[in-house]
Write a protein that holds these residues in place. Structure first.
Motif, PDB file in Angstrom:
ATOM      1  N   GLU A 135     -10.207  22.812  78.442  1.00  0.00           N
ATOM      2  CA  GLU A 135     -11.691  23.396  78.591  1.00  0.00           C
ATOM      3  C   GLU A 135     -12.738  22.652  79.547  1.00  0.00           C
ATOM      4  N   LEU A 175     -13.610   7.462  83.245  1.00  0.00           N
ATOM      5  CA  LEU A 175     -13.235   8.548  82.720  1.00  0.00           C
ATOM      6  C   LEU A 175     -11.820   9.098  83.160  1.00  0.00           C
ATOM      7  N   GLU A 209     -17.831  28.950  68.744  1.00  0.00           N
ATOM      8  CA  GLU A 209     -17.911  27.785  68.258  1.00  0.00           C
ATOM      9  C   GLU A 209     -18.785  27.520  67.021  1.00  0.00           C
ATOM     10  N   GLY A 210     -18.587  26.583  66.258  1.00  0.00           N
ATOM     11  CA  GLY A 210     -19.517  26.058  65.367  1.00  0.00           C
ATOM     12  C   GLY A 210     -19.617  27.172  64.219  1.00  0.00           C
ATOM     13  N   GLU A 256     -19.829  28.201  60.500  1.00  0.00           N
ATOM     14  CA  GLU A 256     -19.991  27.194  59.197  1.00  0.00           C
ATOM     15  C   GLU A 256     -20.019  28.030  58.153  1.00  0.00           C
ATOM     16  N   GLY A 310     -14.759  25.979  63.842  1.00  0.00           N
ATOM     17  CA  GLY A 310     -16.100  25.468  62.924  1.00  0.00           C
ATOM     18  C   GLY A 310     -15.625  24.940  61.633  1.00  0.00           C
ATOM     19  N   TRP A 311     -16.857  24.509  61.227  1.00  0.00           N
ATOM     20  CA  TRP A 311     -16.513  23.857  59.720  1.00  0.00           C
ATOM     21  C   TRP A 311     -15.903  24.750  58.823  1.00  0.00           C
ATOM     22  N   PRO A 318     -12.904  18.471  62.642  1.00  0.00           N
ATOM     23  CA  PRO A 318     -11.540  17.889  63.408  1.00  0.00           C
ATOM     24  C   PRO A 318     -11.020  16.757  62.704  1.00  0.00           C
TER      25      PRO A 318
HETATM   26  P1  C2E Z   1     -17.383  20.625  72.769  1.00  0.00           P
HETATM   27  O1  C2E Z   1     -16.030  20.531  73.259  1.00  0.00           O
HETATM   28  O2  C2E Z   1     -18.328  21.703  72.777  1.00  0.00           O
HETATM   29  O3  C2E Z   1     -16.812  20.406  71.029  1.00  0.00           O
HETATM   30  C1  C2E Z   1     -17.561  20.936  70.090  1.00  0.00           C
HETATM   31  C2  C2E Z   1     -18.261  19.744  69.191  1.00  0.00           C
HETATM   32  O4  C2E Z   1     -18.878  20.596  68.098  1.00  0.00           O
HETATM   33  C3  C2E Z   1     -17.510  18.740  68.616  1.00  0.00           C
HETATM   34  O5  C2E Z   1     -18.324  17.600  68.563  1.00  0.00           O
HETATM   35  C4  C2E Z   1     -17.196  19.280  67.182  1.00  0.00           C
HETATM   36  O6  C2E Z   1     -16.922  18.245  66.215  1.00  0.00           O
HETATM   37  C5  C2E Z   1     -18.441  19.814  66.796  1.00  0.00           C
HETATM   38  N1  C2E Z   1     -18.231  20.977  65.985  1.00  0.00           N
HETATM   39  C6  C2E Z   1     -17.267  21.614  65.577  1.00  0.00           C
HETATM   40  N2  C2E Z   1     -17.372  22.833  64.695  1.00  0.00           N
HETATM   41  C7  C2E Z   1     -18.694  22.423  63.949  1.00  0.00           C
HETATM   42  C8  C2E Z   1     -19.559  23.084  63.016  1.00  0.00           C
HETATM   43  O7  C2E Z   1     -18.929  23.996  62.456  1.00  0.00           O
HETATM   44  N3  C2E Z   1     -20.629  22.809  62.934  1.00  0.00           N
HETATM   45  C9  C2E Z   1     -21.154  21.543  63.821  1.00  0.00           C
HETATM   46  N4  C2E Z   1     -22.517  21.342  63.685  1.00  0.00           N
HETATM   47  N5  C2E Z   1     -20.553  20.920  64.690  1.00  0.00           N
HETATM   48  C10 C2E Z   1     -19.390  21.548  65.060  1.00  0.00           C
HETATM   49  P2  C2E Z   1     -17.837  16.283  69.083  1.00  0.00           P
HETATM   50  O8  C2E Z   1     -16.586  16.066  68.478  1.00  0.00           O
HETATM   51  O9  C2E Z   1     -18.844  15.216  68.603  1.00  0.00           O
HETATM   52  O10 C2E Z   1     -17.696  16.455  70.548  1.00  0.00           O
HETATM   53  C11 C2E Z   1     -18.767  16.414  71.647  1.00  0.00           C
HETATM   54  C12 C2E Z   1     -18.419  17.115  72.933  1.00  0.00           C
HETATM   55  O11 C2E Z   1     -17.859  15.855  73.516  1.00  0.00           O
HETATM   56  C13 C2E Z   1     -17.397  18.046  73.118  1.00  0.00           C
HETATM   57  O12 C2E Z   1     -18.200  19.289  72.802  1.00  0.00           O
HETATM   58  C14 C2E Z   1     -17.115  17.885  74.331  1.00  0.00           C
HETATM   59  O13 C2E Z   1     -17.905  18.211  75.474  1.00  0.00           O
HETATM   60  C15 C2E Z   1     -17.214  16.370  74.579  1.00  0.00           C
HETATM   61  N6  C2E Z   1     -15.740  15.666  74.412  1.00  0.00           N
HETATM   62  C16 C2E Z   1     -14.939  15.474  73.262  1.00  0.00           C
HETATM   63  N7  C2E Z   1     -13.764  15.300  73.509  1.00  0.00           N
HETATM   64  C17 C2E Z   1     -13.922  14.898  74.948  1.00  0.00           C
HETATM   65  C18 C2E Z   1     -12.756  14.622  75.831  1.00  0.00           C
HETATM   66  O14 C2E Z   1     -11.641  14.184  75.519  1.00  0.00           O
HETATM   67  N8  C2E Z   1     -13.032  14.592  77.227  1.00  0.00           N
HETATM   68  C19 C2E Z   1     -14.269  14.838  77.695  1.00  0.00           C
HETATM   69  N9  C2E Z   1     -14.616  15.014  78.978  1.00  0.00           N
HETATM   70  N10 C2E Z   1     -15.224  15.360  76.526  1.00  0.00           N
HETATM   71  C20 C2E Z   1     -15.006  15.466  75.607  1.00  0.00           C
END
Ligand code: C2E
Ligand code: MG
Ligand code: MG
Ligand code: MG
Length: 279
Positions: A145, A87, A232-233, A235, A253-254, A259
């Motif tokens: 974050e 990481l 967050e989120g 929709e 959010g969506w 993304p």
């Molecule tokens: P997070 O930082 O809480 O990011 C939000 C997650 O919710 C993202 O999932 C995003 O695609 C999703 N999301 C955004 N808007 C909506 C919506 O309206 N509805 C729904 N159902 N989902 C939505 P993602 O991209 O799969 O990322 C998951 C987690 O992975 C992130 O949660 C974060 O904790 C972690 N992550 C992502 N990129 C990185 C990174 O570069 N480094 C680290 N350490 N963790 C990361």
């Protein structure tokens, strides 16, 4: 007999475990090569001001495009990357790439997810300072974050590191507030610039008075502490309306955008320009 049956079940589980272990080893091997093979990419999700709808920032979300597995979700590989010590290297790439991309988007902040372990690892403030210096991104345009993890361990060192990056002008947001490891105790120990209200509360806002009460309480805390609130989120327009009514500062959010690759943010920023100029 029951005994033989038991052995059969055991053999079945042993076989299953072997498969799971082999799969994990293979994933590990692929992950070790991912960075040098250029399989990682960042996608960006718009963050908007709830009152004006204006684009204020983008959150960088890591994507792994693995040739045989396809798109692997961060939740499926970040914990593993953490476990096998990859990481720091991946995190440095994320930070640098996000800062470099963000240079193109005037007045838009870029938020980068960082696990608490990355901060504990040491040298994090140097990493941030270097990413800013090497890309030329003004510190005010970067937000960190804090995701998943137990902040309460290594408290003094973590407080110091967060204060050092805040002293650079970088802002710090607490992710997924209200769930998992996040707690009110952190708010006393650490100075955050923003709380991000977890998607789970936003999702049930319209039909669960308890979720609405919790959101109100969190917004009360952000106002009392003088920090920003992000939902967050989001929709649906109804969720956006309810959050705006309650005085939430920003949302993502969506409803506002999924993304997307950096090039799509270029378009979004370009389209926004005339509207801003006309103000
Ligand atoms: P997070 O930082 O809480 O990011 C939000 C997650 O919710 C993202 O999932 C995003 O695609 C999703 N999301 C955004 N808007 C909506 C919506 O309206 N509805 C729904 N159902 N989902 C939505 P993602 O991209 O799969 O990322 C998951 C987690 O992975 C992130 O949660 C974060 O904790 C972690 N992550 C992502 N990129 C990185 C990174 O570069 N480094 C680290 N350490 N963790 C990361
Ligand atoms: Mg996040
Ligand atoms: Mg989150
Ligand atoms: Mg999360």
């Amino acid at each position: 007999s029951a005994k033989r049956e038991g052995r059969g079940i055991f053999r079945f589980f042993a076989e299953e475990m072997n498969v799971a272990l082999r799969e994990r080893r293979a994933l590990e091997a692929d992950l070790r090569n991912a960075l040098k093979r250029g399989e990682f990419a960042l996608h960006y999700q718009p963050q908007v001001a709830l009152d004006s709808g204006r684009l204020t920032g983008v959150e960088a979300l890591l994507r792994w495009n693995q040739p045989t597995r396809g798109a692997v979700r961060p939740d499926a590989f970040i914990p593993l990357a953490e476990e096998i010590g990859l990481l720091p290297e991946i995190g440095a790439w994320v930070l640098r790439t996000a800062c470099a991309d963000a240079l193109r988007w005037a007045d838009v902040k870029v938020a980068v997810n960082v696990s608490v372990h990355q901060i504990h690892a040491g040298g994090f403030e140097t990493l941030v300072a270097r990413a800013l210096a090497e890309t030329g991104l003004p510190a005010e345009r970067l937000e960190i974050e804090i995701t998943e993890g137990v902040l309460l361990t290594h408290t003094d060192a973590t407080v110091r590191t967060l204060e050092q990056i805040r002293a650079l002008g970088v802002t710090v947001a607490m992710d997924d507030f209200g769930t998992g490891y996040s707690s009110l105790g952190y708010l006393q120990r650490f100075r955050f610039d923003k709380l991000k209200i977890d998607r789970s509360f936003v999702a049930s806002l319209h039909d669960d008075p308890r979720a609405a009460a919790i959101v109100d309480a969190v917004l009360g805390i952000t106002r009392a502490l003088g920090v920003r609130a992000n939902a967050e989120g989001v929709e649906t327009p109804e969720q956006a309306r309810m959050l705006a009514e309650r005085g939430c500062d920003e949302a993502q959010g969506w409803l506002y955008g999924r993304p997307v690759p950096a090039s799509a943010i270029d378009t979004l920023v370009a389209e926004r320009l005339p509207a801003v100029a006309a103000e």
